[in-house]
Design a protein around this motif. Structure first.
Motif, short mmCIF file in Angstrom:
data_model
loop_
_atom_site.label_atom_id
_atom_site.label_comp_id
_atom_site.label_asym_id
_atom_site.label_seq_id
_atom_site.Cartn_x
_atom_site.Cartn_y
_atom_site.Cartn_z
N UNK A 16 -38.82 39.23 -22.46
CA UNK A 16 -37.15 39.78 -22.00
C UNK A 16 -36.81 39.27 -23.08
N UNK A 17 -36.09 37.35 -23.13
CA UNK A 17 -35.06 37.84 -24.39
C UNK A 17 -35.67 38.37 -25.70
N UNK A 18 -37.43 38.55 -25.93
CA UNK A 18 -37.34 39.14 -27.10
C UNK A 18 -37.79 40.35 -27.76
N UNK A 19 -37.43 41.14 -26.33
CA UNK A 19 -37.54 42.29 -26.62
C UNK A 19 -35.55 42.81 -26.70
N UNK A 20 -35.77 41.65 -25.93
CA UNK A 20 -32.92 41.93 -26.25
C UNK A 20 -33.11 41.78 -27.68
N UNK A 21 -33.55 40.89 -28.20
CA UNK A 21 -33.05 40.67 -29.70
C UNK A 21 -32.91 42.11 -30.57
N UNK A 22 -34.80 42.83 -30.23
CA UNK A 22 -34.77 43.80 -30.86
C UNK A 22 -33.78 45.22 -30.85
N UNK A 23 -33.24 45.23 -29.13
CA UNK A 23 -32.76 46.27 -29.19
C UNK A 23 -31.90 46.21 -29.24
N UNK A 24 -30.80 45.50 -28.89
CA UNK A 24 -29.77 44.59 -29.70
C UNK A 24 -29.47 44.84 -31.03
N UNK A 25 -30.15 44.74 -32.12
CA UNK A 25 -30.87 44.49 -33.61
C UNK A 25 -30.66 46.68 -33.70
#
Length: 857
Positions: A771-780
């Motif tokens: 979840x943290x890994x995907x959050x970085x991508x979405x926010x980026x």
């Protein structure tokens, strides 16, 4: 007697060959000069005869020639003119009976003094050496006769006196015989004067044949006669007489002379030299007199034997240098050098007095002289204040000699009464003499300032030396009473228009006494608040009486308060039993804001606004430290919290100083320099947060609350600081500030995402969830889309490039990291979502950029 006989024989054997050789060389030189002058005279006479013959031969008219006749009529005028212009300078001037050998006056048009001195040494070294030998011979005659005991004291004194008079008589006889002066004659006279000095000093110190008063009279007569003869014999006699007079006591020696006699002797020599400068001024004579007078002060002061002699000597010098030489001979610059030097030496003398046996009332003598001197009413009007401040500085320095650990060591209790008497008398003397001068010059504010503020200076001195600068209720009450007296005096001066020039100074004295009372009573945070209360009163009084001088004092007070509050966290330690930062920092800020509101339409208002902003930043920083450290504002540690606070505080103060530079006038460069220093400190503190205390690898107290935690203070607030710096400050280029803001915002986002998923345990070693890994991508991806759209709308090429780079990084991360472990429908959904997002971004970009129609066609 046998030894005396051998001494005389040795003197004859030594002096006769040397004198013969010198006489022979002088005779040859004289004959050579006479022959040369005679040859030049004959040559000039021959040339004149040849020119006259040539004129008669060339311009004689020829018979029967019209051209010759016309030439004879036209040419003679020009020819006569040419002859006149060329023949007159060749006329030999009558040679004097004896060539004068007077030292020429200095030529200031020459580039350097050194070539002139070298030339004079080359030409006159023999005369100078001879004069020095004669002078030393007279001194050694006295000194050797004393040490050897060859003859009785009376015979020794008589022999020295006769020798000195004989040398003077020989010099005068030679001058009259040769109808002119010569350096040889001046050297003989100088040797005679030095011998007379040595004889009279020996008669006082060693023989006790002459009383001190009679000796001083004799020395004065010899000194005056020497300087008078220097007008006849030339500068060499003045040089020998002056230097010999000051140095003879050192060469003669002896322990019998008192400090009073030695300094009186120096006064006699200095007076005679200054009287000579009434007629002939030379720079070397002036500076030689200053050096000689200072030499004997230094020798007596180094012995620490007699403060009374020094305290009487220096006022006499002040009088002499004030009146002599006359105004036509001595420039104001030279007189200023001498008078200020005497006042500096006065302060040094107070410092050098014995620690265990100080004098008090004797150190008052120079104060009335400095006030009443005519020079204090003219160009050297600052002499009275210089005397007061020199005395103040001397006593403070003397107090510091007691102990290396304490800045102001208090006086011993047995000296308190004497020192209080000294301070009271000093105040009365300065006030009365100042009133005497102010009475005749009512419009001059300098006398009013001296009368009003000098007692305040003595009050400060008494508190520092008696109380040691420590808190004292009695001294505080006395200071408050003085403030009340000055307030009543200001009310009276407002009604008396004749003395209205003293109104402003009375107000300043009242505020000064109030400030002293605060310092004497309140030693900690309350003192700063009490000082700041004067912001409002000074502004109100400045507007009430239209006195801009009060605004200058207000600026000084603002600087003191701001400096004290700025450096308090590092220099002071207060009791932590109350929330003192709220009413100290906050109260001072309120006083500054009230003064700024009251100073509307005044020139001081920009200063007050800038100081108010500065104090507001300090107040916020102090309150932030209070809550972060549980009331311990002065916690001496540099951890995560301290670095966060300092980054914001120094950065905000940097922008405040930029604003202050715009209203500081001549001090704008200083505020800009301070702003740059604070900005560098803020950047360094932020780098410490990023590199040393970063939660990714360091243990830091961040907190478990999402978003609203220490990350917001440490990494989020610097983003706003960089944006504000790009808009309101010109210390760094705008692009640099925006780049720093963008980088800091990205780091803040990454840290907040990490805290959102991991809580306060944010170290990388603890792993990372999907979840943290995907959050970085979405926010980026969202940041990249926003950057691209914003840059398209505002036509920012730099932001567009940054958005495209961020988009590329996010897409690469999605393909290489996020989708590496996905299978089946999750992979289909992921690629479908990424594709739709990119298509939507492309459509929005084409719509905002206006390129849609072009593609359709």
């Amino acid at each position: 007697m046998e030894a005396l006989f051998y001494l005389l024989v040795a003197g004859v054997l030594l002096l006769v060959p040397v004198g013969s050789l010198l006489g022979f060389l002088a005779f040859r030189q004289r004959d050579r000069h006479a022959s040369r002058i005679e040859a030049l005279s004959e040559e000039v006479t021959g040339l004149r005869h040849e020119l006259e013959a040539l004129k008669r031969q060339q311009f004689q008219p020829q018979p029967g020639s019209d051209e010759a006749a016309s030439a004879a009529q036209a040419v003679p005028d020009t020819a006569d003119a040419d002859v006149d212009n060329t023949a007159l300078p060749l006329e030999p001037e009558p040679a004097p009976a004896e060539p004068e050998a007077v030292v020429p006056s200095p030529d200031y048009r020459r580039p350097s003094v050194e070539p002139r001195f070298a030339q004079a040494l080359k030409e006159n070294w023999m005369v100078w050496l001879g004069g020095l030998s004669v002078s030393l011979a007279g001194i050694f005659m006295v000194s050797h006769s004393i040490s050897a005991g060859l003859i009785g004291p009376a015979q020794q004194l008589l022999m020295a006196l006769v020798t000195g008079v004989a040398l003077h008589a020989a010099a005068e006889l030679l001058r009259r015989r040769h109808l002119g002066t010569d350096q040889v004659f001046a050297a003989l006279a100088g040797g005679g004067s030095v011998t007379l000095y040595a004889a009279m000093l020996a008669g006082v110190h060693h023989y006790q044949l002459i009383g001190p008063v009679l000796a001083l009279v004799g020395l004065a007569l010899v000194s005056l006669a020497t300087m008078a003869l220097a007008l006849v014999h030339g500068p060499l006699l003045a040089i020998m007489g002056l230097s010999g007079a000051y140095l003879v006591p050192l060469l003669v020696g002896g322990e019998g002379g008192s400090s009073a006699f030695v300094l009186s002797y120096s006064v006699v020599i200095t007076t005679s030299s200054l009287l000579l400068m009434q007629h002939v001024y030379r720079s070397w004579l002036w500076y030689g007199t200053l050096a000689g007078a200072g030499l004997w002060w230094l020798l007596v002061a180094a012995s620490e034997t007699n403060s009374l002699a020094i305290a009487c000597y220096l006022p006499v010098l002040l009088l002499l240098f004030s009146f002599l030489p006359g105004r036509r001979r001595l420039s104001p610059e030279r007189r200023r050098e001498a008078l200020l030097a005497v006042l500096s030496v006065w302060g040094a003398s107070i410092y050098g007095q014995p620690v265990d046996a100080p004098s008090f009332l004797v150190w008052l003598l120079i104060l009335p002289l400095a006030v009443l001197l005519p020079q204090s009413r003219q160009q050297l009007w600052y002499l009275p204040w210089a005397a007061v401040l020199a005395t103040f500085a001397g006593w403070l320095a003397w107090s510091g000699r007691w102990s290396a650990e304490v800045l102001f060591m208090p006086l011993a209790p047995n000296y308190h009464q004497d020192f209080l008497t000294y301070l009271i008398v000093a105040s009365i003397v300065v006030v009365l003499t100042g009133l005497w001068q102010w009475r005749s010059q009512l419009t001059l504010r300098r006398w009013a300032s001296l009368v009003m503020l000098a007692p305040v200076v003595w009050l400060v001195l008494g508190w520092l030396l008696i109380q040691g600068g420590q808190a004292s209720g009695n001294w505080a009450i006395a200071s408050l009473l003085a403030a009340a007296v000055y307030g009543g005096l200001a009310w009276q001066l407002e009604r008396n228009h004749a003395y209205r020039a003293g109104l402003v100074w009375a107000i300043l004295a009242a505020h000064g006494c109030y400030s002293l009372a605060v310092a004497m009573w309140l030693q900690e945070a309350s003192m700063t608040l009490a000082l700041a209360a004067q912001f409002v009163s000074l502004v109100w009084l400045g507007r009430r009486y239209q006195a801009p001088e009060l605004f200058l004092v207000l600026k000084v007070l603002l600087a003191i308060v701001v400096t004290r509050l700025t450096f308090n966290p590092w220099l002071q330690t207060y009791e932590g039993d109350g929330h003192w930062s709220l009413w100290t920092y906050g109260g001072v800020t309120m006083f500054a804001a009230g003064a700024a509101w009251l100073a509307r339409a005044e020139a001081i208002r920009p200063w007050l606004e800038a100081v108010t902003l500065h104090l507001l930043v300090l107040f916020l920083g102090a309150e932030l430290r209070y809550w972060l450290y549980d009331g311990n504002i002065f916690a001496h540690e540099y951890g995560f919290t301290e670095a966060s606070v300092n980054t914001l505080l120094w950065g905000a103060l940097s922008m405040v100083y930029v604003f202050r530079a715009s209203v500081a006038g001549a001090l704008g460069w200083l505020y800009r320099l301070l702003a740059r220093v604070l900005l560098v400190l803020s950047v360094l503190s932020y780098l410490v947060l990023v590199v040393v205390h970063n939660p990714w690898w360091a243990t830091s107290v961040v907190g478990d609350t999402p978003v609203f935690n220490m990350l917001l203070l440490a990494y989020g607030a610097p983003v706003l600081l960089a944006l504000a710096n790009s808009r309101f400050s010109d210390l760094v280029p705008v692009r640099w500030s925006l780049c720093v803001a963008a980088g800091a915002f990205g780091l803040f986002t990454l840290l907040e995402i990490r805290q959102l998923w991991q809580g306060s345990e944010m170290t990388i070693a603890s792993g990372m969830s999907e979840g943290e890994l995907y959050t970085y991508s979405v926010v980026g991806m969202l940041y990249a889309i926003a950057a691209i759209l914003w840059s398209t709308q505002n036509r920012s090429a730099l932001l567009h490039k940054a958005g495209m780079i961020l988009l590329g990084l996010v897409i690469g991360k999605i393909f290489l990291v996020d989708m590496a472990g996905l299978q089946g429908l999750w992979r289909v959904a992921a690629f479908m979502g990424l594709g739709l997002a990119l298509l939507g971004l492309a459509w929005m970009y084409r719509r905002t950029s206006g390129s849609g129609k072009a593609s359709e066609s």
